[in-house]
Design an enzyme around this catalytic site. Structure first.
Site, PDB file in Angstrom:
ATOM      1  N   GLU A  40       0.842  -1.007   0.043  1.00 23.00           N
ATOM      2  CA  GLU A  40       0.007   0.012  -0.013  1.00 23.00           C
ATOM      3  C   GLU A  40       0.755   1.112  -0.037  1.00 23.00           C
ATOM      4  OE1 GLU A  40      -3.562   2.136   2.418  1.00 23.00           O
ATOM      5  OE2 GLU A  40      -2.822   0.259   3.218  1.00 23.00           O
ATOM      6  N   ASN A  85      -6.382   1.884   2.943  1.00 26.58           N
ATOM      7  CA  ASN A  85      -7.067   3.144   2.902  1.00 26.58           C
ATOM      8  C   ASN A  85      -6.863   4.151   1.828  1.00 26.58           C
ATOM      9  OD1 ASN A  85      -8.186   1.661   5.187  1.00 26.58           O
ATOM     10  ND2 ASN A  85      -7.186   3.338   6.682  1.00 26.58           N
ATOM     11  N   ASN A 185     -12.192  -1.099  -0.329  1.00 28.82           N
ATOM     12  CA  ASN A 185     -11.565  -1.386   0.920  1.00 28.82           C
ATOM     13  C   ASN A 185     -12.255  -1.107   2.096  1.00 28.82           C
ATOM     14  OD1 ASN A 185      -9.216  -2.270   2.516  1.00 28.82           O
ATOM     15  ND2 ASN A 185      -9.265   0.002   3.093  1.00 28.82           N
ATOM     16  N   GLU A 186     -12.590  -1.737   3.174  1.00 27.44           N
ATOM     17  CA  GLU A 186     -13.265  -1.250   4.337  1.00 27.44           C
ATOM     18  C   GLU A 186     -14.298  -0.468   4.326  1.00 27.44           C
ATOM     19  OE1 GLU A 186     -10.079  -0.747   7.074  1.00 27.44           O
ATOM     20  OE2 GLU A 186      -9.298  -2.742   7.088  1.00 27.44           O
ATOM     21  N   TYR A 257      -6.131  -7.674  12.939  1.00 29.71           N
ATOM     22  CA  TYR A 257      -4.658  -7.547  13.519  1.00 29.71           C
ATOM     23  C   TYR A 257      -4.869  -8.026  14.895  1.00 29.71           C
ATOM     24  CZ  TYR A 257      -4.294  -4.915   9.140  1.00 29.71           C
ATOM     25  OH  TYR A 257      -3.902  -4.608   7.927  1.00 29.71           O
ATOM     26  N   GLU A 305      -6.288  -8.760   4.487  1.00 33.46           N
ATOM     27  CA  GLU A 305      -5.521  -8.101   5.662  1.00 33.46           C
ATOM     28  C   GLU A 305      -5.364  -8.982   6.997  1.00 33.46           C
ATOM     29  OE1 GLU A 305      -5.811  -3.904   6.354  1.00 33.46           O
ATOM     30  OE2 GLU A 305      -6.497  -3.446   4.369  1.00 33.46           O
ATOM     31  N   GLN A 362       1.719  -5.653   6.200  1.00 30.22           N
ATOM     32  CA  GLN A 362       2.099  -5.473   4.812  1.00 30.22           C
ATOM     33  C   GLN A 362       3.573  -6.001   4.267  1.00 30.22           C
ATOM     34  OE1 GLN A 362       1.719  -1.430   3.196  1.00 30.22           O
ATOM     35  NE2 GLN A 362      -0.315  -1.060   4.405  1.00 30.22           N
TER      36      GLN A 362
END
Length: 518
Positions: A40, A85, A185-186, A257, A305, A362
């Site tokens: 990203e 993001n 995304n999200e 996460y 992710e 990442q």
């Protein structure tokens, strides 16, 4: 004794634990795409991460060769790009064409000045050179159907239309043939540029997917799931989105996460319990939607992710000042973090029947297995090693072993097994690989593995990650402070025995030429 000092096996004799493995106990073929990663435009992942034209090792395209070598060693199979993001505010057209003519923009996601010196062509050609499959995300935050369709055509269309001819003018006549696309995304996250209600996103994703599949019906499309399992929208979001999109998409995303919240290291070592429940919940929701619609379609999970991320230390993007590219979220990982990463990989493999893709977030510098110094060295973090060894040796069919042993009490998940394991059988290569974790922080495990269903057995290698100092980490000064070391195991009469130290991860490779009869 503090957690920082606690060595393995301090309580005396190891506690018995058992695994029984049979080739008939199949989960399914291993989806090699679960060994994915993520690039990203965030912090130093791209600039001074994979790309640094002035670096001594930079290739003719400006990408760091030392980083490329480590990426090859790490062994990712698919790379998600450009966010994250970042993608929800990204104009992909800014990142193509002559570099000298590309605009400098403000990225609102991370409040960073984006020079656009790396864009679609640079990333996709980097993937080609490293033999990596790209996974592209489209902006469904501030943009929509037209921009997504045009990016798809730029990447995949044959010559003779404007967008394909523009790609050829920019130096790449042949289509890139990107097969996997993320629809935003999200999108339920208030931190996201253009975040949406489930109904708003479902409608936009449906129409974007319809347009993209009109171009190529064989594309694999990933609809956004809820941003994480703790979101108030979780569950209902997946149901509403899939109710509109199930006939057009192939996967739904999951993000998670993990960290030792409030010093709870027992629950942290058992983080795979949360991942298991997360995957099972998403699968149940997808199957409910399919059943309600009288559909046989099996939606797969794209866990695109996941990682250890010490979010309690992260000040949040709202507190950031607008600035040039700089270090952000560069967590340094220790032995315990590596054990958790190995455990999460085991969980992903255990769900290979429903998890088609997974991307550790990442790849470089930003909560990453690889760290770099601008103009200087690149080195492996502790979490590099379980990923690299699993990606290297996990081929074939995932088997579901019968596991028994002591439990451990956790505040977040209740009692869980101290021993977590899975096995991958590569019959063609004649190799069975056991991946195992002792999640107990105090007790060693005295392991016995029943391999009576196999014949001609021989231990090829037993590697493990463990250390009396669980806070040990790698650095430029000590890049090999934490590396996999030989484990202790023996094999006799169809039984493997060995000791798994407290808080340890293991990769045990066993040669087996044939299956025994009876």
């Amino acid at each position: 004794m503090t957690d920082h000092q606690q060595p393995g096996g301090v309580t005396g004799a190891p506690v018995p634990a058992r695994i029984k493995i049979d080739p008939d106990f199949r989960v399914g073929p291993l989806n090699r795409r679960i060994f994915g990663s993520f690039v990203e435009h965030l912090g130093r992942c791209v600039y001074t991460g994979i790309y640094e034209p002035d670096h001594p090792t930079a290739d003719e395209y400006g990408f760091r060769a030392d980083v490329a070598d480590l990426v090859r060693e790490l062994g990712p199979t698919i790379i998600r790009y450009p966010g994250g993001n970042f993608v929800s505010n990204y104009q992909w057209e800014d990142g193509v064409g002559p570099r000298s003519e590309r605009p400098v923009r403000l990225d609102l996601a991370w409040k960073t000045i984006e020079t656009n010196q790396v864009g679609t062509d640079e990333f996709l050609q980097w993937c080609q050179r490293l033999d990596l499959e790209p996974m592209m995300a489209v902006n469904l935050g501030t943009r929509g159907i037209t921009e997504a369709s045009e990016l798809l055509q730029y990447c995949n269309a044959e010559g003779g239309i404007e967008l394909a001819d523009r790609r050829a003018k920019n130096g790449h006549a042949d289509p890139y043939d990107v097969r996997v696309w993320c629809l935003g995304n999200e999108m339920d996250g208030p931190w996201q540029m253009g975040f949406k209600t489930p109904e708003e996103y479902a409608r936009l994703a449906e129409e974007t997917a319809r347009a993209m599949k009109r171009f190529d019906e064989k594309l694999e499309l990933v609809a956004c799931g809820s941003s994480n399992r703790s979101m108030p929208t979780f569950g209902s979001w997946e149901r509403i989105v899939l109710d509109r999109c199930i006939d057009l998409v192939d996967h739904i995303s999951a993000h998670a996460y993990y960290e030792p919240i409030d010093g709870d290291h027992d629950s942290f070592l058992a983080s795979a319990e949360d991942m298991d429940r997360f995957i099972s919940s998403v699968v149940a929701t997808a199957d409910h939607v399919a059943a309600a619609r009288k559909s046989d379609k099996k939606i797969m999970v794209s866990f695109d992710e996941w990682n250890v991320w010490f979010q309690k230390r992260w000040e949040g993007e709202q507190k950031l000042e607008i600035r040039e590219t700089s270090a952000l979220i560069e967590d340094v990982y220790d032995v315990e973090d590596a054990v958790v990463i190995g455990s999460l990989l085991i969980e992903l493999m255990r769900h290979t029947d429903r998890v088609a893709i997974a991307c550790q977030a990442q790849l470089v510098n930003v909560i990453a297995p690889i760290l770099t110094a601008p103009g200087g060295a690149a080195w492996r973090q502790t979490i590099f090693h379980p990923f690299a060894l699993t990606a290297k040796y996990a081929h074939g069919v995932v088997l579901n072993p019968a596991v028994s042993g002591p439990g451990i009490d956790t505040d977040r998940y209740g009692e869980v097994g101290a021993l977590q394991a899975t096995t991958v059988w590569n019959a063609d290569a004649g190799e069975l690989v056991i991946f195992a974790v002792n999640r107990d922080r105090v007790r060693d495990l005295d392991l016995t593995v029943d391999l009576g269903a196999f014949a001609d057995l021989r231990i090829v290698e037993h590697l493990h990650i463990a250390d009396d100092d669980r806070r040990a980490h790698n650095s430029p000064e000590q890049p090999n402070r934490v590396v996999p070391k030989p484990g202790t195991s023996t094999l006799s009469d169809g039984r493997l025995t060995g000791v798994l130290p407290a808080a340890s991860w293991h990769c045990i490779r066993i040669a087996t030429s044939t299956r025994s009869e009876g």
